[in-house]
Enzyme design. Structure first.
Site, PDB file in Angstrom:
ATOM      1  CG  ASP A 260       0.308  -2.940   7.073  1.00  0.00           C
ATOM      2  OD1 ASP A 260      -0.695  -2.736   6.352  1.00  0.00           O
ATOM      3  OD2 ASP A 260       1.288  -3.602   6.675  1.00  0.00           O
TER       4      ASP A 260
HETATM    5  C1  BGC Z   1      -0.023  -4.211   3.470  1.00  0.00           C
HETATM    6  C2  BGC Z   1       0.163  -2.729   3.273  1.00  0.00           C
HETATM    7  C3  BGC Z   1      -0.986  -2.167   2.497  1.00  0.00           C
HETATM    8  C4  BGC Z   1      -2.286  -2.494   3.228  1.00  0.00           C
HETATM    9  C5  BGC Z   1      -3.530  -1.966   2.555  1.00  0.00           C
HETATM   10  C6  BGC Z   1      -1.388  -4.523   4.053  1.00  0.00           C
HETATM   11  O1  BGC Z   1      -1.623  -5.896   4.045  1.00  0.00           O
HETATM   12  O2  BGC Z   1       0.990  -4.711   4.298  1.00  0.00           O
HETATM   13  O3  BGC Z   1       1.387  -2.468   2.640  1.00  0.00           O
HETATM   14  O4  BGC Z   1      -0.848  -0.800   2.319  1.00  0.00           O
HETATM   15  O5  BGC Z   1      -2.411  -3.892   3.337  1.00  0.00           O
HETATM   16  O6  BGC Z   1      -3.785  -2.656   1.384  1.00  0.00           O
END
Ligand code: BGC
Length: 736
Positions: A260
């Site tokens: 993530d």
């Molecule tokens: C989220 C993800 C997301 C990523 C990119 C993170 O803060 O938890 O689900 O894909 O950001 O935007």
């Protein structure tokens, strides 16, 4: 030896075309990977393993191997952002269709719609030049306060697993990869970066890992996103036991583990803990923030140094690089990847259809003395003046919410959808309350005096109307349904409860329509005759809702999550803060297996609306079940008849429980019953169809904490056939 031979054979093939083996689309992917790897320098391999912008990771430009273009889903393709920043890039060709939230998809209980959803949204990803969709998500809705529940598929692992498998298959068939979120136990947003989840082995396996396991084993998902939180006090993005132990070794997964954004914290752990691509890191605690670049990521220069010094074996690098190349060949360099299209009629149709089937009719009672006819469906032309009240009737619910926010080409709001069907009936609108639209702020900046004024205006207009349609619920503000913050209360905000109660006093003809990814308290439920819950419906919200309210479409959605009367009724709440949101960054899932309806049943607590519940404008009659054995399977059939006046769809649910637990006098150690299959049937008035369920010993498996493996217990099992988890119509049994 065999590998060499295959390589040589494909090398010969390639010579004729002047292309290298790795470029040969007819060569098996594993051969292409080995060939590409053999041509790459250490630096080029390392380059594959980390972001080179906010949403891309590098390919190998020297060899013509494409970079990976990723973008957020799951409800549509996120707008283009700047290369190095979270700001919008302000492109003019990146507006898309917003599809309904995944909670809405789950509420359809229709596997074919999961296929349609996956197919449609992946065409939009392909057209936008994306290789990897960051989504879908299958974290379990353990608390109704979870800010991201709307991005997931409810409280039951079986339902989530059944819906996510066809979704992924449809996306990947188009040559777009899914990056399944968030592996695993990211079930709350409070302290999401630092909370360590303590969960029993049984609950981990049977509840939280289950939908991921289905996605890996049945849909062969190409990539998975590690979660921010910790398990066994190790961050899940580089958790050796989780990623190497369970995912890669035990489940034999050959996909690519993406962190993530900002979920990576340590080079050695990232190297050895099963991470393949590091994304979104914005500091390492050493490099000054203004100098921090992509080469400073944990899996960049620092990692390369360890490999070159022999502190991390070259095989570790090769393994990671192979997994990334595999993803590139499966997506960006997959000759079968579709070109796709954006905002087509078909996509809007799919959006509307999924919305219509996901909307859940929760209450539909007659008004006043007319016992025979319920308020819904509405014949709008019967009314002189209709008042639509509520912020959600007009505000865009595709904005906000965090990373799943969307920039749409066109949206039909609930008010517009109703106006289109009103045939000249006078429709008044009153906002009724104001949410402050605090999308990313920490507080909802609601001016109380403003809300009092909006309420007064709504009440004034209500006196002129002979039908009120209230459209409210949750929204995508911070601390409502939004990333990086849970809700602070089970109640609706902004004075909606008082407003609904007052409106209901003025006018008995009132329909309450709510949006939101979570259940909420309804102190006014006895005062309103009709209630419809919509999750989030995307671009076609107004059309889908109006279709249901006017009866053009018969509602058939069923709840993928339990709606409790009181917050305290949720199974974990009685265990205090340790069970949610945690104390000192440790959260203990003390309710164990008893998440959602499993727990309500154990605690003998009546929910307001049970898991699996949803009304229709028609009625269904359940016949007597028969059970027969076909090889290793038990086949259970039951006749379902539409004995009402209009065409409709019924989701027939099969729950199974081992009798010994249901009747145990001692402490209850297993759920009395659990969802094991469901069938959605479409029936004309008077028509009968057979619901056919198939289960086998494997469907009844449970996790044995002593042997650390699956087992199926012998004994008598009860098969409960119902129209919800609480409305069991027939019971059959079988013996193992
Ligand atoms: C989220 C993800 C997301 C990523 C990119 C993170 O803060 O938890 O689900 O894909 O950001 O935007």
């Amino acid at each position: 030896m065999k590998k060499l031979f295959v390589l040589a054979a494909f090398a010969l093939l390639a010579v004729g075309t002047n292309a290298q083996v790795y470029q040969n689309p007819n060569a098996p992917i594993e051969v292409r990977i080995q060939d590409a790897l053999s041509r790459m320098t250490v630096h080029e391999k390392v380059n594959l393993l980390h972001g080179q912008s906010k949403f891309t990771s590098a390919g190998v430009p020297r060899l013509g191997i494409r970079q990976l273009n990723m973008d957020d889903g799951p409800h549509g393709v996120r707008e283009e952002l700047e290369w190095n920043a979270w700001n919008a890039a302000h492109w003019t060709n990146d507006s898309i269709v917003a599809f309904p939230s995944l909670t809405c998809l789950a509420a359809t209980w229709n596997r074919d719609l999961a296929t349609l959803y996956g197919h449609s949204v992946s065409e939009e990803f392909a057209y936008r030049g994306k290789d990897l969709m960051l989504g879908p998500g299958v974290n379990i809705q353990r608390t109704p306060l979870n800010g991201r529940a709307f991005e997931y598929m409810g409280e039951d692992p079986y339902l989530a697993g059944e819906m996510v498998v066809p979704f992924i298959q449809a996306v990947q068939k188009n040559g777009v990869g899914c990056c399944l979120k968030h592996f695993v136990l990211n079930d709350q947003e409070t302290d999401r970066f630092s909370v360590n989840v303590n969960v029993s082995e049984r609950a981990m396996r049977e509840i939280y890992l289950y939908p991921f396991e289905q996605a890996v084993k049945r849909a062969r998902v190409w990539s998975i996103m590690g979660s921010y939180n910790l398990w066994q006090n190790v961050h899940c993005c580089h958790n050796d036991a989780l990623l190497n132990g369970i995912l890669k070794k035990e489940w034999q997964w050959d996909g690519t583990l993406v962190s993530d954004w900002g979920g990576t914290h340590n080079t050695m752990q990232a190297a050895l803990g099963g991470l393949d691509i590091e994304m979104g890191t914005d500091g390492d605690g050493v490099t000054p923030a203004n100098e921090f670049g992509y080469e400073d990521f944990y899996l960049a220069d620092k990692f390369e140094k360890l490999v070159k010094e022999g502190k991390v074996p070259m095989s570790v690098l090769d393994e990671k690089a192979s997994r990334v190349l595999r993803l590139i060949f499966r997506t960006g360099m997959n000759p079968k990847k579709v070109i796709g299209n954006l905002c087509s009629e078909e996509h809007y149709d799919a959006c509307r259809q999924i919305g219509e089937e996901g909307i859940v009719l929760l209450k539909n009672a007659p008004v006043g003395k007319k016992k025979e006819s319920s308020l819904l469906p509405l014949n709008l032309t019967k009314y002189k003046t209709i008042l639509v009240v509520g912020e959600n009737a007009t505000r865009s619910l595709t904005k906000g919410g965090g990373s799943s926010e969307l920039k749409t080409l066109k949206d039909v709001s609930p008010l517009e959808g109703l106006q289109a069907k009103a045939n000249g009936v006078n429709i008044l609108y009153a906002q009724g309350y104001d949410s402050g639209r605090a999308l990313y702020d920490n507080v909802d900046k609601v001016e109380l005096s403003k809300n009092e004024q909006l309420k007064a205006e709504a009440i004034e207009k209500a006196r002129q109307a002979d039908l009120i349609i209230f459209v409210g619920g949750l929204n995508k503000n911070h601390k409502q349904d939004c990333e990086n913050g849970d809700r602070e209360s089970y109640d609706l905000s902004y004075g909606q409860n008082e407003l609904i109660a007052q409106l209901a006093q003025i006018q008995k003809n009132i329909v309450v329509v709510t949006f939101g990814g979570n259940p909420y308290a309804m102190p006014w439920i006895q005062q309103v005759p009709a209630l419809v819950h919509c999750w989030y419906l995307g671009s076609e919200a107004g059309n889908a809702l109006a279709g249901i309210l006017t009866g053009e479409v018969n509602p058939s959605g069923k709840l993928p999550v339990t709606f409790a009367k009181n917050y305290e009724d949720y199974p974990y709440v009685k265990f205090g803060k340790e069970a949610y949101p945690g104390v000192n960054r440790q959260v203990y899932y003390k309710e164990d297996l008893f998440v959602g309806y499993r727990g309500f049943e154990k605690d003998k607590v009546q929910p307001l609306f049970p898991f699996g519940f949803g009304l229709s404008y028609t009625t269904f009659k359940y016949g007597k079940p028969t059970v027969s054995q076909e090889g290793k399977d038990w086949v259970l059939t039951v006749d379902i008849t539409n004995n009402g006046k209009c065409e409709g769809k019924e989701t027939v649910q099969l729950y199974v429980g081992n009798e010994k637990y249901a009747t145990s006098k001692k402490e209850i150690t297993r759920p009395a019953k659990e969802l094991k299959d469901f069938v959605k049937l479409s029936l004309k008035p008077g028509e009968t169809k057979q619901a056919v369920f198939r289960i086998n010993a494997n469907s009844l498996r449970i996790w044995d904490e002593t042997a650390h493996g699956w087992k199926t217990e012998s004994g008598n099992y009860k098969l409960y056939i119902g129209s919800s988890s609480a409305d069991i119509k027939e019971v059959a049994s079988l013996k193992i």
